[in-house]
Design a protein around this motif. Sequence first.
Motif, PDB file in Angstrom:
ATOM      1  N   ARG A  63       1.054  -1.261  -0.100  1.00 38.60           N
ATOM      2  CA  ARG A  63       0.249   0.456  -0.196  1.00 38.60           C
ATOM      3  C   ARG A  63       1.185   1.266   0.097  1.00 38.60           C
ATOM      4  NH1 ARG A  63      -3.097  -1.423   3.533  1.00 38.60           N
ATOM      5  NH2 ARG A  63      -4.646  -2.964   2.583  1.00 38.60           N
ATOM      6  N   LEU A  64       1.920   1.600   0.103  1.00 40.19           N
ATOM      7  CA  LEU A  64       2.532   2.201   0.462  1.00 40.19           C
ATOM      8  C   LEU A  64       3.800   2.754  -0.737  1.00 40.19           C
ATOM      9  CD1 LEU A  64       4.668   1.774   3.769  1.00 40.19           C
ATOM     10  CD2 LEU A  64       3.473   3.818   3.886  1.00 40.19           C
ATOM     11  N   ALA A  65       4.120   1.394  -1.734  1.00 41.62           N
ATOM     12  CA  ALA A  65       4.646   1.215  -2.914  1.00 41.62           C
ATOM     13  C   ALA A  65       3.283   2.523  -3.831  1.00 41.62           C
ATOM     14  CB  ALA A  65       4.811   0.079  -3.125  1.00 41.62           C
ATOM     15  N   VAL A  66       2.152   2.385  -3.756  1.00 47.00           N
ATOM     16  CA  VAL A  66       1.565   1.780  -4.222  1.00 47.00           C
ATOM     17  C   VAL A  66       1.078   3.500  -3.747  1.00 47.00           C
ATOM     18  CG1 VAL A  66      -1.750   2.521  -4.545  1.00 47.00           C
ATOM     19  CG2 VAL A  66      -0.033   0.138  -4.622  1.00 47.00           C
ATOM     20  N   GLN A  67       0.647   4.581  -2.828  1.00 52.20           N
ATOM     21  CA  GLN A  67       0.412   5.855  -2.672  1.00 52.20           C
ATOM     22  C   GLN A  67       1.733   6.817  -3.439  1.00 52.20           C
ATOM     23  OE1 GLN A  67       0.513   5.906   2.070  1.00 52.20           O
ATOM     24  NE2 GLN A  67      -1.121   5.525   2.069  1.00 52.20           N
ATOM     25  N   GLN A  68       3.449   5.933  -3.445  1.00 50.32           N
ATOM     26  CA  GLN A  68       4.188   6.579  -3.489  1.00 50.32           C
ATOM     27  C   GLN A  68       4.052   7.097  -4.759  1.00 50.32           C
ATOM     28  OE1 GLN A  68       7.707   4.147  -3.045  1.00 50.32           O
ATOM     29  NE2 GLN A  68       8.660   5.444  -1.546  1.00 50.32           N
ATOM     30  N   ALA A  69       3.218   5.497  -6.030  1.00 49.43           N
ATOM     31  CA  ALA A  69       2.892   5.498  -7.225  1.00 49.43           C
ATOM     32  C   ALA A  69       2.126   6.368  -7.778  1.00 49.43           C
ATOM     33  CB  ALA A  69       2.768   4.744  -7.879  1.00 49.43           C
ATOM     34  N   MET A  70       1.186   6.880  -6.313  1.00 48.13           N
ATOM     35  CA  MET A  70       0.163   7.235  -6.750  1.00 48.13           C
ATOM     36  C   MET A  70       0.884   9.283  -7.047  1.00 48.13           C
ATOM     37  SD  MET A  70      -3.024   5.944  -4.382  1.00 48.13           S
ATOM     38  CE  MET A  70      -3.641   6.906  -4.244  1.00 48.13           C
ATOM     39  N   SER A  71       1.608   9.391  -6.085  1.00 47.74           N
ATOM     40  CA  SER A  71       2.325  11.242  -5.743  1.00 47.74           C
ATOM     41  C   SER A  71       3.170  11.172  -6.839  1.00 47.74           C
ATOM     42  CB  SER A  71       3.026  10.825  -4.619  1.00 47.74           C
ATOM     43  OG  SER A  71       3.572  12.017  -4.486  1.00 47.74           O
ATOM     44  N   ALA A  72       4.018   9.959  -7.435  1.00 46.35           N
ATOM     45  CA  ALA A  72       4.740  10.448  -8.433  1.00 46.35           C
ATOM     46  C   ALA A  72       3.910  10.803 -10.144  1.00 46.35           C
ATOM     47  CB  ALA A  72       6.134   9.252  -8.480  1.00 46.35           C
ATOM     48  N   HIS A  73       3.130  10.005 -10.281  1.00 49.43           N
ATOM     49  CA  HIS A  73       2.646  10.048 -11.490  1.00 49.43           C
ATOM     50  C   HIS A  73       0.643  10.242 -11.309  1.00 49.43           C
ATOM     51  CE1 HIS A  73       5.486   6.728 -12.656  1.00 49.43           C
ATOM     52  NE2 HIS A  73       5.275   6.418 -12.097  1.00 49.43           N
ATOM     53  N   ALA A  74       0.597  11.283 -10.029  1.00 49.14           N
ATOM     54  CA  ALA A  74      -0.815  11.524 -10.408  1.00 49.14           C
ATOM     55  C   ALA A  74      -2.110  10.862 -10.777  1.00 49.14           C
ATOM     56  CB  ALA A  74      -0.248  12.763 -11.278  1.00 49.14           C
ATOM     57  N   ILE A  75      -1.974   9.918 -10.112  1.00 49.50           N
ATOM     58  CA  ILE A  75      -3.196   8.883  -9.887  1.00 49.50           C
ATOM     59  C   ILE A  75      -3.882   8.754  -9.507  1.00 49.50           C
ATOM     60  CG2 ILE A  75      -1.759   7.483 -12.464  1.00 49.50           C
ATOM     61  CD1 ILE A  75      -1.352   5.389 -10.456  1.00 49.50           C
ATOM     62  N   LYS A  76      -4.935   7.903  -9.294  1.00 50.56           N
ATOM     63  CA  LYS A  76      -5.789   7.344  -8.107  1.00 50.56           C
ATOM     64  C   LYS A  76      -5.862   5.908  -8.029  1.00 50.56           C
ATOM     65  CE  LYS A  76      -8.866  11.229  -7.921  1.00 50.56           C
ATOM     66  NZ  LYS A  76     -10.593  12.229  -8.348  1.00 50.56           N
ATOM     67  N   ALA A  77      -6.321   5.323  -7.134  1.00 52.79           N
ATOM     68  CA  ALA A  77      -5.845   4.169  -6.206  1.00 52.79           C
ATOM     69  C   ALA A  77      -7.048   4.048  -5.599  1.00 52.79           C
ATOM     70  CB  ALA A  77      -4.962   3.606  -6.142  1.00 52.79           C
ATOM     71  N   ILE A  78      -8.313   4.228  -5.699  1.00 58.61           N
ATOM     72  CA  ILE A  78      -9.229   4.251  -4.098  1.00 58.61           C
ATOM     73  C   ILE A  78      -9.511   3.327  -3.520  1.00 58.61           C
ATOM     74  CG2 ILE A  78     -11.725   4.325  -3.634  1.00 58.61           C
ATOM     75  CD1 ILE A  78     -12.287   6.007  -6.362  1.00 58.61           C
ATOM     76  N   HIS A  79      -9.546   2.478  -4.046  1.00 57.87           N
ATOM     77  CA  HIS A  79      -9.220   0.298  -3.176  1.00 57.87           C
ATOM     78  C   HIS A  79      -7.941  -0.088  -3.524  1.00 57.87           C
ATOM     79  CE1 HIS A  79     -11.058  -3.340  -0.251  1.00 57.87           C
ATOM     80  NE2 HIS A  79     -11.562  -1.732   0.592  1.00 57.87           N
ATOM     81  N   PRO A  80      -7.002   0.143  -3.795  1.00 57.03           N
ATOM     82  CA  PRO A  80      -6.386  -0.867  -4.773  1.00 57.03           C
ATOM     83  C   PRO A  80      -6.435  -2.577  -3.865  1.00 57.03           C
ATOM     84  CG  PRO A  80      -5.052   0.511  -2.917  1.00 57.03           C
ATOM     85  CD  PRO A  80      -6.653   0.867  -2.812  1.00 57.03           C
ATOM     86  N   LEU A  81      -6.406  -3.426  -4.317  1.00 61.92           N
ATOM     87  CA  LEU A  81      -6.456  -5.331  -4.329  1.00 61.92           C
ATOM     88  C   LEU A  81      -5.225  -5.563  -5.164  1.00 61.92           C
ATOM     89  CD1 LEU A  81      -9.947  -5.731  -5.121  1.00 61.92           C
ATOM     90  CD2 LEU A  81      -9.201  -5.021  -2.671  1.00 61.92           C
ATOM     91  N   PHE A  82      -4.268  -6.580  -4.032  1.00 62.17           N
ATOM     92  CA  PHE A  82      -3.334  -6.137  -4.253  1.00 62.17           C
ATOM     93  C   PHE A  82      -2.894  -8.426  -4.555  1.00 62.17           C
ATOM     94  CE2 PHE A  82      -2.574  -3.182  -0.886  1.00 62.17           C
ATOM     95  CZ  PHE A  82      -1.941  -2.559  -1.597  1.00 62.17           C
ATOM     96  N   PHE A  83      -2.132  -8.253  -5.869  1.00 57.97           N
ATOM     97  CA  PHE A  83      -2.593  -9.489  -6.229  1.00 57.97           C
ATOM     98  C   PHE A  83      -0.972 -10.287  -7.137  1.00 57.97           C
ATOM     99  CE2 PHE A  83      -6.810  -7.902  -7.035  1.00 57.97           C
ATOM    100  CZ  PHE A  83      -7.837  -9.072  -6.502  1.00 57.97           C
ATOM    101  N   GLU A  84      -0.820 -11.846  -7.017  1.00 56.00           N
ATOM    102  CA  GLU A  84      -0.051 -12.240  -7.106  1.00 56.00           C
ATOM    103  C   GLU A  84      -0.322 -12.376  -9.067  1.00 56.00           C
ATOM    104  OE1 GLU A  84       3.266 -16.381  -6.646  1.00 56.00           O
ATOM    105  OE2 GLU A  84       1.279 -16.107  -5.857  1.00 56.00           O
ATOM    106  N   TRP A  85       0.834 -11.963 -10.333  1.00 58.39           N
ATOM    107  CA  TRP A  85      -0.133 -11.716 -11.357  1.00 58.39           C
ATOM    108  C   TRP A  85       1.133 -13.113 -11.864  1.00 58.39           C
ATOM    109  CZ3 TRP A  85      -1.974  -9.555 -13.940  1.00 58.39           C
ATOM    110  CH2 TRP A  85      -2.337  -8.848 -15.228  1.00 58.39           C
ATOM    111  N   THR A  86      -0.297 -13.948 -12.553  1.00 56.75           N
ATOM    112  CA  THR A  86       0.076 -15.044 -13.506  1.00 56.75           C
ATOM    113  C   THR A  86      -1.148 -15.341 -14.519  1.00 56.75           C
ATOM    114  OG1 THR A  86      -0.142 -18.072 -12.029  1.00 56.75           O
ATOM    115  CG2 THR A  86      -2.061 -16.010 -11.771  1.00 56.75           C
ATOM    116  N   SER A  87      -0.136 -16.314 -15.209  1.00 60.87           N
ATOM    117  CA  SER A  87      -1.157 -16.494 -16.129  1.00 60.87           C
ATOM    118  C   SER A  87      -2.504 -17.650 -16.180  1.00 60.87           C
ATOM    119  CB  SER A  87      -0.060 -17.785 -17.000  1.00 60.87           C
ATOM    120  OG  SER A  87       0.399 -18.413 -16.819  1.00 60.87           O
ATOM    121  N   ASP A  88      -2.174 -18.863 -14.470  1.00 61.43           N
ATOM    122  CA  ASP A  88      -3.182 -19.482 -14.006  1.00 61.43           C
ATOM    123  C   ASP A  88      -3.472 -19.307 -12.842  1.00 61.43           C
ATOM    124  OD1 ASP A  88      -5.009 -21.519 -13.472  1.00 61.43           O
ATOM    125  OD2 ASP A  88      -3.857 -22.867 -15.007  1.00 61.43           O
TER     126      ASP A  88
END
Length: 323
Positions: free
Chosen positions: A254-279
Amino acid sequence: MYGKDHGMQPGNPYAAFAQDEISQSKPLMGPPKMATRTRVNLVGVIVSLFIPWLVFIAIFSLWSFQIRYSSPGTVVAITLAIGIPLGLYCLYRVQLSCRALFGQYHLVETGRFTMWSLFIAVTAVIAFCLGMLSGSYNYAQNMRGTFDVQSLNAYVDVNPATMRGQELMDAGKVQFVAGADLDFRLANGFKNTDIFCVAPITVNGANLASYDFWAVGKNCCSDQQSDFKCGAYKNSGIKGGVRITDDVDRDFYRLAVQQAMSAHAIKAIHPLFFEWTSDSSAQMLEDERAGYQIFLMGIMGHFVFQGILVAIAVGCFAKNRFE
């Protein structure tokens, strides 16, 4: 004539008597006796090898698998039911040995299996403690996350462009719509000993009003630039995600997302976190398999460890002539 009639030699009146004594006496030294081999208590060896090992397996499995997740109180009760009598028995055996060492009675007076009983008690307590530690590690690293995800819902055709995080708060595993991919431009890393990496999930590279779905991973990016390389980041086609349920890790993501929001001026109202996989289903099976592999490696490793202890004990007991 007198000496001749009695077989006596001239000048030695006691020769015949001495010869009779020599012929009738036993030899002063007999043939050397072969050294007797110290007996090995096979029953003690077998019991000492398997009892602590079985204790380790029982505690390791209790603290690793589903019963701990679904009925933690039962696990605690069973652990106490095994641990308390085992600890008391170990103290009893140690007390007997201490009394023997201080000369109150000889070790053999306490029974044939005295030393092996002490060895079994001590190594069983060691196995009990190792089982708890190994089970806790395996549960935390592999099994708890799998059980968390299994207790949540599964979703398919999730569209990050039209759906919000509040709609999938109970998501455990998801399959995204075709065209869903990572936006590497907005990736970020937050360093706190480990580097917590995040990258938003978009559809066909579109800019979103709120980036609520994030692929995450640890130590697979740099905290200085957007170089997200976690999970199946290279794979093309339909993608899925396995929910991150670890509370400590989620705080850092969540702290990493907040940094990204500040750096790129984007919003993440309710972020959910996933391990990225093909299946996502295959990924869950792989995570669960890793837990069972650690369990099998643990029980084999403890069997070898216990075997080494038994071999050392056999040598020590044989040297000191303990059965």
